[in-house]
Structures are given as C-alpha cells and as structure tokens.
Scaffold this motif. Structure first.
Motif, PDB file in Angstrom:
ATOM      1  N   ALA A   1       0.788  -0.981  -0.230  1.00 19.36           N
ATOM      2  CA  ALA A   1       0.030  -0.119   0.095  1.00 19.36           C
ATOM      3  C   ALA A   1       1.038   1.106   0.089  1.00 19.36           C
ATOM      4  O   ALA A   1       2.010   1.158   0.415  1.00 19.36           O
ATOM      5  N   PHE A   2       0.394   2.422  -0.540  1.00 18.46           N
ATOM      6  CA  PHE A   2       0.917   3.537  -0.728  1.00 18.46           C
ATOM      7  C   PHE A   2       1.306   3.896   0.935  1.00 18.46           C
ATOM      8  O   PHE A   2       0.468   4.095   1.622  1.00 18.46           O
ATOM      9  N   LEU A   3       2.546   4.178   1.165  1.00 19.83           N
ATOM     10  CA  LEU A   3       2.784   4.803   2.579  1.00 19.83           C
ATOM     11  C   LEU A   3       2.759   3.651   3.502  1.00 19.83           C
ATOM     12  O   LEU A   3       2.731   4.026   4.840  1.00 19.83           O
ATOM     13  N   ALA A   4       2.773   2.555   3.221  1.00 19.37           N
ATOM     14  CA  ALA A   4       2.858   1.416   4.213  1.00 19.37           C
ATOM     15  C   ALA A   4       4.295   0.954   4.719  1.00 19.37           C
ATOM     16  O   ALA A   4       5.037   1.081   3.444  1.00 19.37           O
ATOM     17  N   TYR A   5       4.678   0.690   5.483  1.00 18.24           N
ATOM     18  CA  TYR A   5       5.792   0.428   5.793  1.00 18.24           C
ATOM     19  C   TYR A   5       5.964  -1.088   6.146  1.00 18.24           C
ATOM     20  O   TYR A   5       5.354  -1.905   6.663  1.00 18.24           O
ATOM     21  N   PRO A   6       7.073  -1.877   5.408  1.00 22.42           N
ATOM     22  CA  PRO A   6       7.338  -3.461   5.682  1.00 22.42           C
ATOM     23  C   PRO A   6       7.701  -3.710   6.985  1.00 22.42           C
ATOM     24  O   PRO A   6       8.116  -2.674   7.830  1.00 22.42           O
ATOM     25  N   ASP A   7       7.294  -4.883   7.458  1.00 19.91           N
ATOM     26  CA  ASP A   7       7.183  -5.346   8.985  1.00 19.91           C
ATOM     27  C   ASP A   7       8.891  -4.954   9.252  1.00 19.91           C
ATOM     28  O   ASP A   7       9.578  -5.319   8.645  1.00 19.91           O
ATOM     29  N   GLY A   8       9.081  -4.238  10.607  1.00 18.80           N
ATOM     30  CA  GLY A   8      10.135  -4.098  10.976  1.00 18.80           C
ATOM     31  C   GLY A   8      11.110  -2.965  10.609  1.00 18.80           C
ATOM     32  O   GLY A   8      12.067  -2.591  11.242  1.00 18.80           O
ATOM     33  N   TRP A   9      10.609  -2.417   9.523  1.00 18.49           N
ATOM     34  CA  TRP A   9      11.105  -1.290   8.916  1.00 18.49           C
ATOM     35  C   TRP A   9      10.520   0.178   9.090  1.00 18.49           C
ATOM     36  O   TRP A   9      11.040   1.202   8.917  1.00 18.49           O
ATOM     37  N   SER A  10       9.516   0.119   9.929  1.00 24.33           N
ATOM     38  CA  SER A  10       8.783   1.282  10.396  1.00 24.33           C
ATOM     39  C   SER A  10       9.702   2.515  10.949  1.00 24.33           C
ATOM     40  O   SER A  10       9.807   3.537  10.322  1.00 24.33           O
ATOM     41  N   LYS A  11      10.396   1.978  12.108  1.00 25.94           N
ATOM     42  CA  LYS A  11      11.091   3.085  12.650  1.00 25.94           C
ATOM     43  C   LYS A  11      12.198   3.793  11.856  1.00 25.94           C
ATOM     44  O   LYS A  11      12.525   5.030  11.581  1.00 25.94           O
ATOM     45  N   PRO A  12      13.152   3.037  11.162  1.00 27.25           N
ATOM     46  CA  PRO A  12      14.049   3.472  10.106  1.00 27.25           C
ATOM     47  C   PRO A  12      13.357   4.219   9.244  1.00 27.25           C
ATOM     48  O   PRO A  12      14.103   5.395   8.938  1.00 27.25           O
ATOM     49  N   LEU A  13      12.364   3.895   8.688  1.00 23.86           N
ATOM     50  CA  LEU A  13      11.619   4.599   7.609  1.00 23.86           C
ATOM     51  C   LEU A  13      11.107   5.955   7.801  1.00 23.86           C
ATOM     52  O   LEU A  13      11.429   6.747   7.225  1.00 23.86           O
ATOM     53  N   ILE A  14      10.392   5.794   9.127  1.00 17.87           N
ATOM     54  CA  ILE A  14       9.849   7.175   9.585  1.00 17.87           C
ATOM     55  C   ILE A  14      11.011   7.964   9.993  1.00 17.87           C
ATOM     56  O   ILE A  14      10.920   9.344   9.679  1.00 17.87           O
ATOM     57  N   LEU A  15      12.542   7.480  10.284  1.00 23.38           N
ATOM     58  CA  LEU A  15      13.510   8.301  10.752  1.00 23.38           C
ATOM     59  C   LEU A  15      13.996   9.017   9.443  1.00 23.38           C
ATOM     60  O   LEU A  15      14.171  10.347   9.220  1.00 23.38           O
ATOM     61  N   VAL A  16      13.998   8.225   8.513  1.00 21.36           N
ATOM     62  CA  VAL A  16      14.400   8.740   7.061  1.00 21.36           C
ATOM     63  C   VAL A  16      13.668   9.842   6.477  1.00 21.36           C
ATOM     64  O   VAL A  16      14.084  11.008   6.376  1.00 21.36           O
ATOM     65  N   VAL A  17      12.210   9.507   6.641  1.00 18.23           N
ATOM     66  CA  VAL A  17      11.265  10.711   6.225  1.00 18.23           C
ATOM     67  C   VAL A  17      11.520  11.919   7.038  1.00 18.23           C
ATOM     68  O   VAL A  17      11.522  13.087   6.482  1.00 18.23           O
ATOM     69  N   GLU A  18      11.641  11.689   8.434  1.00 18.43           N
ATOM     70  CA  GLU A  18      11.546  13.098   9.343  1.00 18.43           C
ATOM     71  C   GLU A  18      13.033  13.676   9.136  1.00 18.43           C
ATOM     72  O   GLU A  18      12.860  14.981   8.898  1.00 18.43           O
ATOM     73  N   PHE A  19      13.956  13.050   8.850  1.00 14.05           N
ATOM     74  CA  PHE A  19      15.288  13.501   8.778  1.00 14.05           C
ATOM     75  C   PHE A  19      15.386  14.497   7.455  1.00 14.05           C
ATOM     76  O   PHE A  19      15.865  15.311   7.152  1.00 14.05           O
ATOM     77  N   ALA A  20      14.634  13.928   6.394  1.00 13.01           N
ATOM     78  CA  ALA A  20      14.614  14.410   4.765  1.00 13.01           C
ATOM     79  C   ALA A  20      13.838  15.645   5.225  1.00 13.01           C
ATOM     80  O   ALA A  20      13.835  16.796   4.341  1.00 13.01           O
ATOM     81  N   LEU A  21      12.655  15.749   5.878  1.00 11.15           N
ATOM     82  CA  LEU A  21      11.619  16.695   5.766  1.00 11.15           C
ATOM     83  C   LEU A  21      12.049  17.930   6.530  1.00 11.15           C
ATOM     84  O   LEU A  21      11.774  19.133   6.175  1.00 11.15           O
ATOM     85  N   MET A  22      12.564  17.639   7.927  1.00 14.09           N
ATOM     86  CA  MET A  22      13.356  18.668   8.821  1.00 14.09           C
ATOM     87  C   MET A  22      13.485  19.994   8.141  1.00 14.09           C
ATOM     88  O   MET A  22      13.250  20.897   8.088  1.00 14.09           O
ATOM     89  N   PRO A  23      14.892  19.511   7.325  1.00 12.66           N
ATOM     90  CA  PRO A  23      15.445  20.752   6.644  1.00 12.66           C
ATOM     91  C   PRO A  23      14.548  21.580   5.556  1.00 12.66           C
ATOM     92  O   PRO A  23      14.506  22.544   5.426  1.00 12.66           O
ATOM     93  N   SER A  24      13.741  20.581   4.562  1.00 13.58           N
ATOM     94  CA  SER A  24      13.011  21.325   3.812  1.00 13.58           C
ATOM     95  C   SER A  24      11.896  22.147   4.448  1.00 13.58           C
ATOM     96  O   SER A  24      11.623  22.983   3.808  1.00 13.58           O
ATOM     97  N   LEU A  25      11.457  21.532   5.604  1.00  9.66           N
ATOM     98  CA  LEU A  25      10.187  22.460   6.209  1.00  9.66           C
ATOM     99  C   LEU A  25      10.823  23.807   6.741  1.00  9.66           C
ATOM    100  O   LEU A  25      10.161  24.719   6.622  1.00  9.66           O
ATOM    101  N   ALA A  26      11.940  23.734   7.316  1.00  8.16           N
ATOM    102  CA  ALA A  26      12.670  24.728   7.802  1.00  8.16           C
ATOM    103  C   ALA A  26      12.841  26.017   6.853  1.00  8.16           C
ATOM    104  O   ALA A  26      12.567  26.910   7.026  1.00  8.16           O
ATOM    105  N   LEU A  27      13.434  25.332   5.934  1.00 11.73           N
ATOM    106  CA  LEU A  27      13.708  26.453   4.586  1.00 11.73           C
ATOM    107  C   LEU A  27      12.369  26.905   3.966  1.00 11.73           C
ATOM    108  O   LEU A  27      12.241  27.794   3.838  1.00 11.73           O
TER     109      LEU A  27
END
Lengths: 116, 320
Positions: B271-297
C-alpha cells in the motif's frame, strides 16, 4: 465543569467573536486576522473533543490532536498566501479597499474615493 | 479550586480575542493576536495537548503573528481610508446577532456531546508497537495517517509557490523581502549572533524528542526557521535568490523522499505509505530527517515573502 467543557464553551465564543470581526472590520488584514480567530476557535473546539476522548492513561485522543497539528500548519500556509496577495494589491494600487468603486453605503460619500 | 486554572486563562483568551476584534488600530490588533496565540498555548496544555501547544505557540501565534504584524506596519497608510468604510450600526448589530446565534448553536452542541466520548486512543495504543515510535501523536502523523503529513508538507510548498508567483515580473527569481540594515553593534545584531546556536539546538532537540515525547519536525523546523529570520532581519546575511537551483532542490528534497518511500511501500508492503514489517522506525526516521530541513527552509522563505529585488542588484544598492 471540567477543562473540556470550559475550553469547549470558550471555543464557541471565539468562533462568534471572530465571525463578528470578519463581517464588520473593513480592512482585509483585519478580516484575515478575524478568520484566524475563527480558525483557532474551531481548533480549540476540536481540542476539547480530543480531551474528552482521554483513555488508557493518554491525556486526549491522539488522532484529533495529530489532525490539529496539520490544521494549524495549513492555516498558516493559507494566511501567508492571503497576506502576500494583500501586500501585492497594496503595491499595485496603493490601497487595500474591498469596496467596489460604488460607495460602500449609499447614504454616505466615500472619503477614500473623494481624496483621489 | 482546579476550575480557577481553567477559568482564568479562558477569560483572558476571550478578552484578547475581543480586543483583537474591536481595537481601532490594526497594528495594536495584530500585537494582541500574538498575545492571544501565546495564551491559547496555556489552554492547549490544560487540554493535555502539549504537541498542539508547541505548534500553536510556534506557528499559530509566532509565525502567523509576525506575518500579520509586519503586514499591518506596511499597510499603516491605508488605515484612515478604511475607518471611513466601517459598516453602519445596523450592519454591526445584524453581524453581532448572527455571531451570537452561531456561538449559541455551537455551545448547545458542546453541552450535548455524547458521554462517554468516542475515542481512538485504545486503537492507537494497540497498534503503536510495530511503528517503534513512543509518542502516539507522532505514530498517527507518521504511520497511521502519514498521507496527512505528506499533503501538509506539500500544502506548505504550494503556499510558497503561491507567494513567489506574486512577485512582479521584473524581480522574478530575485531575493525575497527587503535587505535589512540593522545597527551592526545594536542589540538586534547582538541577539542575532548569540541566540541562533542555542535556538538551532533547541529546534533539533524538539525535532528529535518528537519520536517519544511532545515535539516534532514542524515545531522544530519552525524554531530553526525563526533563527534564520532573526539573522536575516539583523542584516547579518541576505535571503538567497529564489532562482537558485540548490535552494529549490532543498525545498523539494523532503517531500520527494517522503513520496519515494510512499511508493516503495506499494512494492514492499502492498500500500502507498505502508512500511514493511520491522522497517517502520528506520523509514520514519529517514522521512523525518529528509523533511525537517525542507520544512525549515520552506517556512523561512514563506515568512521572507515574495521576491522584491532583482538578483543582479548588489545588496548595498538594493538597500532602501
């Protein structure tokens, strides 16, 4: 009265105050401001409902609270766009009036127009 | 006794809302709005919505307030003309009756809310485990309703595109806002040198603790953006021209990473935006780290406003 009821009732008052300001204040900037007061009233009402959904040690229902964070950011985006449109209108025309050339109230002459 | 702590802030918030509505001077009204936003923060804490309180104080009161105060200072010349447009007493009375009726209707609805209240809290807590996130609100924002967060980031980007597109043609691609010239030995320049290192750390901290405690990328990004604005307004640096490729890449990097991970979810988890089992936390972290600078800018540039100066003009010449 618990917090949810007190702030829920406050929220309804804020919506009313904002709506009044939105109608009677002629300056577009004041309308944007009043719209934000209405918006914060709606958010607070939703927050009071979230508080009523407190369960299992959580202080409130996390789903509406998360939606509120999204809502506040979207309200900011809309406000920023509206303010920029307004400033551009001022740069182009030197005025921000919303009246349509015809005097705003038929009985009184419009001093803003008379001065031009 | 406890009720006093609800009633006093509630009355203050109500009074400030009335003040921002009836104040004669628009500038005074916008300053009142900032105080109103800060007092609302108290209400949010009392409603046990600390994450919302952080967002309200940073974005609702802070950034929106600054936007309105600045605009009201620029539009001061239009105040006299606007006063003459004030509607007649009959219109004001009709508006008051309408507003009171809307408030009364809502108040009846508030008093008639169902008891026990419906809640999704048990579902969130029951399903939070696999996400690896400790803050239920972050779990909702990044896992259960990640689409909201994605669209929210894109709404911000669209608002910035809208703001930029309001630039006059001759300065398209130029630098946003005026070039600020503050006294280099003044208190503003001093604070703009001392505060940002602290503010950036606070911003990143609020971003980082968002996983388990109140906080998150929007609140953190707002603080970082505020530090940038402070440095801009003190005249220590200039806003970048909006035609710069690197700047535009930085703006879209976060949402693009988010969308890419969303589509990866189609292949790996069905599914779109579904995370595979066991990968939720790392993927959430990747998204958050990518989003934070873009959002600040994005937040910083939205606040900086539409381009006002052509890119070629040297900062000195462009100064008013």
């Amino acid at each position: 009265m618990n917090a949810a009821t007190v702030f829920g009732l406050l929220a309804t008052a804020l919506v009313g105050v904002g709506l009044y300001g939105f109608i009677v204040n002629p300056q577009p900037l004041r309308k944007i401001l009043a719209f934000n007061v209405i918006g914060s009233g709606v958010f607070l009402l939703f927050g009071a409902i979230a508080r009523r959904g407190a369960a299992l040690g959580l202080g409130g229902d996390p789903v509406p609270q998360a939606l509120l964070i999204t809502g506040i950011v979207v309200a900011f985006s809309a406000t920023a766009l509206a303010v920029t449109v307004l400033l551009r209108l001022f740069d182009e025309t030197g005025s921000t009036t919303l009246s349509s050339g015809v005097a705003p109230s038929a009985s009184e002459p419009d001093p803003a127009k008379a001065r031009e | 006794m406890i009720e006093v702590f609800h009633l006093v802030p509630a009355l203050l918030i109500g009074a400030l809302a009335v003040y921002t509505t009836v104040a004669r001077d628009t500038f005074a009204a916008t300053v009142g709005f900032i105080a109103y936003g800060l007092m609302l923060t108290v209400a949010w804490v009392q409603l046990h919505g600390v994450d919302v309180a952080l967002t309200e104080s940073a974005i609702g009161g802070g950034l929106t307030g600054l936007l309105l105060v600045r605009a009201s200072a620029k539009l001061r010349a239009t105040e006299a003309a606007a006063r003459a447009e004030r509607p007649r007493a009959s219109t004001r009375l009709a508006a008051a009756i309408l507003a009171a009726a809307v408030s009364a209707g809502l108040a009846i609805a508030v008093l008639a809310l169902p008891d026990p209240a419906p809640t999704l809290a048990p579902e969130v807590l029951a399903n939070m485990g696999p996400t690896g996130v400790g803050n239920p609100i972050t779990a909702v924002l990044m896992a259960f309703r990640a689409t909201d967060t994605l669209l929210e980031a894109i709404v911000l980007l669209l608002a910035l595109v809208g703001v930029w597109s309001l630039a006059p043609d001759r300065v398209w691609g130029g630098r946003p806002g005026p070039r600020y010239n503050a006294d280099p030995d003044g208190i503003l320049a001093f604070i703009a040198r001392v505060l940002p290192p602290i503010g950036i750390i606070v911003g990143i901290y609020i971003f980082w603790v968002g996983a388990d405690d109140p906080g998150g990328k929007f609140q953190g990004a707002t603080i970082v953006a505020a530090m940038w604005l402070l440095v801009l307004m003190a005249g220590l640096t200039d806003a970048p021209p909006i035609s710069r490729r690197l700047l535009r890449a930085g703006l879209v990097a976060g949402p693009v990473a988010f969308i890419a991970i969303g589509f990866a979810g189609v292949a790996t988890a069905g599914a779109f935006l579904a995370y595979p089992d066991g990968w939720s936390k790392p993927l959430i972290l990747v998204v958050e780290f990518a989003l934070m600078p873009s959002l600040a800018l994005t937040l910083g540039l939205i606040m900086a406003g539409a381009p006002e100066r052509a890119e070629a003009a040297s900062p000195r010449e462009a100064a008013p």
